[in-house]
Each structure stands twice: as structure tokens, then as C-alpha cells.
Design a protein around this motif. Structure first.
Motif, PDB file in Angstrom:
ATOM      1  N   GLY A 185       0.801  -1.213   0.000  1.00  9.75           N
ATOM      2  CA  GLY A 185       0.000   0.000   0.000  1.00  9.75           C
ATOM      3  C   GLY A 185       0.837   1.268   0.000  1.00  9.75           C
ATOM      4  O   GLY A 185       0.404   2.310  -0.515  1.00  9.75           O
ATOM      5  N   GLU A 186       2.031   1.193   0.563  1.00  7.02           N
ATOM      6  CA  GLU A 186       2.910   2.358   0.581  1.00  7.02           C
ATOM      7  C   GLU A 186       3.429   2.666  -0.820  1.00  7.02           C
ATOM      8  O   GLU A 186       3.536   3.833  -1.217  1.00  7.02           O
ATOM      9  N   GLU A 239       0.559   4.261  -2.862  1.00  8.25           N
ATOM     10  CA  GLU A 239       0.349   5.679  -2.570  1.00  8.25           C
ATOM     11  C   GLU A 239       1.431   6.541  -3.222  1.00  8.25           C
ATOM     12  O   GLU A 239       1.131   7.626  -3.744  1.00  8.25           O
ATOM     13  N   ILE A 260       2.269   3.405   6.070  1.00  4.46           N
ATOM     14  CA  ILE A 260       0.898   2.974   5.805  1.00  4.46           C
ATOM     15  C   ILE A 260      -0.091   3.578   6.797  1.00  4.46           C
ATOM     16  O   ILE A 260      -1.276   3.727   6.500  1.00  4.46           O
ATOM     17  N   ARG A 273      -1.830  -4.128   2.738  1.00  2.00           N
ATOM     18  CA  ARG A 273      -1.039  -4.271   3.964  1.00  2.00           C
ATOM     19  C   ARG A 273      -0.128  -5.491   3.920  1.00  2.00           C
ATOM     20  O   ARG A 273       0.405  -5.909   4.949  1.00  2.00           O
TER      21      ARG A 273
END
Length: 372
Positions: free
Chosen positions: A164-165, A168, A228, A338
Motif C-alpha cells: 500500500g505504501e 500511494e 501505511i 497491507r
């Protein structure tokens, strides 16, 4: 003076020979200011006469600076004023409010000032360009300027941990590029060094601006919070090679770009499309930083492949890439965000072990959040 009460036991030298060695290094100038540090020291008076917007450099750059450890048994490593500057044209400073800022000293040769001020004037959620806080000429040379910006750190330090990081980061990078192109601006120097992040959410107590993995006094190693769980802003910087085209003008340019030497079509003699060059350069960054490093990022391969196509006209426009990435993300399970990023260099046993450790750590954090 160094506050001895705040120093760890290791900061004090007990071996006379070691002490003698540090004393000799100090006398011979091992910790002296470098040439470009001396230039910043000499410029400090110009930074202090800005009225309300005055800027203060670290104690190391005071006119009559003397090493704080001289004549003591303190290891220079534990003295903040032993930490030198590693970049020539950018230095950290404090604003009157105590905010950490970055000051760049540069010659106004292109459109950098015009573009930076124009981008700062636009308030838009997709404007992921570093804002200008202050801008003023160098009194010693009318062709040189100081530009003040928020202090930022490398976007990949600390390393990415979860899928997820990465998602983004890519989202903001694509939005930012589409925003630039929509305003007829080509960056022309997209690279790992020219996208940075506001790391303050990860280091709520701050960190040292030069020894960035340490506390503000440069003594203790810090453990950052996870990306996150926090809103991190990523920013394009350095518009020294950027071009702002007139409405309806051709985006064809000549000349080599900063660090994007892997963009195949760049040439000093054959015109090439600056927008398509930006797309390829950003695709190269995604490829190096994510696809080549981590197993779990293969879902972005269609995006990266089309950005890096050898034929420039085959590469989608930046706004099309934003949409394409949104569609790719919809194909993935939200729970995947995650998942831990597993380096391609990890062996299968290492990967299984780290997956178990990460799952256990996340479980403990979830319980702690629930209880609190």
C-alpha cells in the motif's frame, strides 16, 4: 557547549591513545568546514537580514565556530557541530518559527524561478510540487538567488515496507506529473533525487537534517513510524531544467536531460517530446525502485512497460496513466495493501520467516490500537 548530561556512556573517550588520535585529527582539520560550507557560512548574514523571514544555519556555520569537543574527552561523533553538509547548493536552516527549511542557492539561467512561483500559486490536490516559501536575490551577485522551501527527505528513506505504501507513492507521482503536463510544464529531470517526501509524520519528534536517521541532536538512531499508518506527501523538486511551454506550443525540445540518460530518444540534435521523456523517466524510476526490488509489485508491470516503451508516441499521456493505475489497483484485493514487500533477493525460508514476523507484529499493533 555540549550538554554532557544528555550523552550516552559511549560518548566519552577513556583510552588516552584514542583521545590523542581525535585531538590530532581535529588539529589537522579533519572536521573543518569544506569549501562549500565556508561559502554558506559567508552567506549567513544575507539570510539573517530578511526581516521576519530570517533564516538561521546550524551552529557549525557561525562566523567564529570552534569545535565544541575541543579540549574535552567527548567523541566528536556525539557533537552536533561535527556533522558536515553533503550537498553543495542546498542547506538546512531554521525559520523564525523554528520550522526546518531547505535553502537552495542557484544561478537563474532558465525558467526555474518562474515555474516554481507559478506552481506555488496553484492550490490543487494533484499539485505534488514543492512550494516556494521565500525567494530573494544574492546581494553579492544579481544573477544568483536563494529559494526557500520546506525541508524534505529522500522518498525511499526509510525503505518501503508494505504494498500500500508503494501504491500511494505511485498515485501521487502520476498525479503530480499529470498536473505538471496539464499546465504545459515538462520537468525534464525526473529521477530518484528529484522526488522527495515530507517525512515529519514518520518522525514526530523530528530528526537531524543531515544525519537523517538520527535524533535532532544527531546522537540517537531513530525508529520511524510506518508510512501505511500516516499521510505522507511526495513532491517533485528541482525545476532547473524544466520548461513551461506557451499555450499550443510544440513540446519538442533539444538537449540532454539531467539524470534521465536511459530515456532512449534524448538528443542534442534531433527534437524530442519532453512530455514523453518525462513519462519514460518516471517509468524507469518505478522499474528500478519497485519492480526490480520486490516480488509483490508485478501488478504494476503493465503500467511500467507502457511508460518505458522505446517508441515515444506509444507511451500514454500522464493523465491516461493516472486512470490506468486506478484501474490496475481496482483489480487487486484491498487487503493486499497491507501485505509486506518481499525483496527479490530473499530466499524462500527468509520470506516465510519475515511474513510470520510481520503478521505477528501487525497483530500486536492491532490489539494495542483496539485497547487504546
Amino acid at each position: 557547549m555540549v550538554d554532557r548530561s544528555k550523552l550516552p556512556r559511549d560518548a566519552f573517550i577513556t583510552n588516552p591513545k584514542v583521545q590523542q588520535g581525535y585531538d590530532e585529527m581535529t588539529r589537522k582539520g579533519s572536521y573543518k568546514l569544506t569549501e562549500f560550507e565556508r561559502e554558506w557560512r559567508d552567506k549567513q548574514p544575507h539570510l539573517l537580514v530578511r526581516g521576519y523571514w530570517s533564516y538561521t544555519l546550524r551552529p557549525r556555520y557561525a562566523r567564529n565556530w570552534q569545535p565544541s569537543w575541543a579540549g574535552t574527552n567527548i567523541d566528536p561523533f556525539y557533537c552536533e557541530d561535527s556533522i558536515n553538509l553533503e550537498t553543495m547548493c542546498v542547506i538546512d536552516a531554521k525559520s523564525p518559527r523554528g520550522d526546518l527549511v531547505a535553502i537552495k542557492h542557484f544561478a537563474n539561467k532558465g525558467q526555474e524561478i518562474e515555474i516554481a512561483q507559478f506552481l506555488t500559486s496553484i492550490k490543487h490536490p494533484h499539485n505534488h510540487c514543492v512550494p516556494v516559501i521565500d525567494l530573494f536575490p544574492d546581494p553579492d551577485d544579481a544573477n544568483w538567488f536563494f529559494i526557500v522551501m520546506p525541508y524534505l527527505r529522500p522518498f525511499n528513506d526509510p525503505e518501503f515496507e508494505l504494498i500500500g505504501e508503494v501504491v500511494e507513492f505511485i498515485r501521487q507521482a502520476l498525479e503530480g506529473l499529470a498536473f505538471l503536463h496539464s499546465h504545459s510544464i515538462a520537468h525534464r529531470d525526473i529521477s530518484i533525487l528529484n522526488i522527495m517526501m515530507d517525512g515529519r509524520p514518520l518522525y514526530p519528534q523530528g530528526h537531524h537534517p543531515a544525519r537523517i536517521d538520527y535524533s535532532t541532536d544527531g546522537i540517537n538512531v531513530l525508529t520511524p513510524l510506518r508510512r501505511i499508518d500516516h499521510r505522507i506527501g511526495y513532491f517533485y523538486i528541482d525545476f532547473g531544467l524544466s520548461v513551461r511551454f506557451s499555450p499550443g506550443a510544440s513540446p519538442l525540445v533539444l538537449g540532454y536531460i539531467g539524470r534521465g540518460s536511459e530515456v532512449p530518444e534524448i538528443s542534442a540534435t534531433v527534437p524530442w517530446d519532453a512530455y514523453k521523456g518525462d513519462v519514460c523517466a518516471l517509468g524507469n524510476l518505478f522499474n528500478k525502485e519497485f519492480l526490480q526490488k520486490y516480488r509483490d509489485t508485478d501488478f504494476i508491470k503493465p503500467l511500467v512497460d507502457c511508460m518505458r516503451q522505446r517508441e515515444p508516441q506509444s507511451r500514454p499521456a500522464a493523465n491516461e496513466l493516472v486512470t490506468m493505475f486506478q484501474q490496475l489497483c481496482k483489480l487487486e484485493s484491498p487487503s493486499k495493501l497491507r501485505w509486506r514487500l518481499s525483496p527479490r533477493t530473499e530466499s524462500i525460508p527468509e520470506r516465510l520467516l519475515m511474513d510470520v514476523v510481520t503478521a505477528a507484529r501487525d497483530g500486536i499493533r492491532d490489539i494495542q490500537r483496539f485497547v487504546s
